[in-house]
Write a protein that holds these residues in place. Sequence first.
Motif, short mmCIF file in Angstrom:
data_model
loop_
_atom_site.label_atom_id
_atom_site.label_comp_id
_atom_site.label_asym_id
_atom_site.label_seq_id
_atom_site.Cartn_x
_atom_site.Cartn_y
_atom_site.Cartn_z
N GLY A 33 0.78 -1.23 0.00
CA GLY A 33 0.00 0.00 0.00
C GLY A 33 0.82 1.28 0.00
O GLY A 33 0.31 2.34 0.35
N ARG A 36 0.64 5.14 -4.77
CA ARG A 36 -0.62 5.72 -5.24
C ARG A 36 -0.46 6.07 -6.71
O ARG A 36 0.59 6.55 -7.12
CB ARG A 36 -0.98 6.97 -4.44
CG ARG A 36 -1.38 6.67 -3.02
CD ARG A 36 -1.73 7.96 -2.27
NE ARG A 36 -2.10 7.67 -0.90
CZ ARG A 36 -3.35 7.45 -0.50
NH1 ARG A 36 -4.33 7.49 -1.37
NH2 ARG A 36 -3.60 7.19 0.75
N GLY A 39 -3.29 9.59 -7.21
CA GLY A 39 -3.93 9.84 -5.92
C GLY A 39 -4.64 8.67 -5.28
O GLY A 39 -5.01 8.72 -4.12
N ALA A 40 -4.86 7.58 -6.03
CA ALA A 40 -5.57 6.42 -5.48
C ALA A 40 -4.59 5.29 -5.16
O ALA A 40 -3.72 4.96 -5.98
CB ALA A 40 -6.60 5.92 -6.50
N ARG A 41 -4.72 4.72 -3.96
CA ARG A 41 -3.82 3.64 -3.55
C ARG A 41 -3.99 2.45 -4.49
O ARG A 41 -5.09 2.08 -4.87
CB ARG A 41 -4.13 3.21 -2.11
CG ARG A 41 -3.24 2.07 -1.65
CD ARG A 41 -3.32 1.84 -0.17
NE ARG A 41 -2.51 2.83 0.50
CZ ARG A 41 -2.94 3.65 1.46
NH1 ARG A 41 -4.17 3.58 1.87
NH2 ARG A 41 -2.12 4.51 2.02
N THR A 43 -2.75 -1.64 -4.99
CA THR A 43 -2.14 -2.78 -4.30
C THR A 43 -1.93 -3.97 -5.23
O THR A 43 -1.59 -5.05 -4.79
CB THR A 43 -3.01 -3.22 -3.10
OG1 THR A 43 -4.33 -3.50 -3.56
CG2 THR A 43 -3.05 -2.14 -2.03
N THR A 56 2.78 8.36 -6.56
CA THR A 56 3.27 8.81 -5.26
C THR A 56 3.80 7.56 -4.59
O THR A 56 3.04 6.61 -4.35
CB THR A 56 2.14 9.43 -4.42
OG1 THR A 56 1.51 10.47 -5.17
CG2 THR A 56 2.69 9.99 -3.11
N THR A 63 9.21 10.46 0.35
CA THR A 63 8.08 10.20 -0.55
C THR A 63 8.43 10.85 -1.88
O THR A 63 8.81 12.02 -1.91
CB THR A 63 6.77 10.78 0.02
OG1 THR A 63 6.49 10.11 1.24
CG2 THR A 63 5.62 10.57 -0.94
#
Length: 91
Positions: A33, A36, A39-41, A43, A56, A63
């Motif tokens: 996790g 991103r 902006g959305a994680r 997995t 990210t 980071t």
Amino acid sequence: MGECADRQRLDRWIWHARVVRTRANAAELIRSGHVRLDGARVTTPSRMVRTGQVLTISLDSATRLLRIVGFAERRGDATSTSVLFEEITEN
């Protein structure tokens, strides 16, 4: 048949961009996790990414915000990564 020139697996791209040492490390970073996409994680290491998308990536030391600008068929040396991404700095 090779991958399309306009997209690539996320784990492979992170490895080619030399964010981590191995593709297995890239997959683990994603599964944990720490990545991103726009902006959305994410997995799923097999998630496909395209140019223009922003990653990210949370590492132990920092980071990083990276805009995908290209792909590579093989992992090159550190200087060859400049064609794969633009580092985004927050002001």
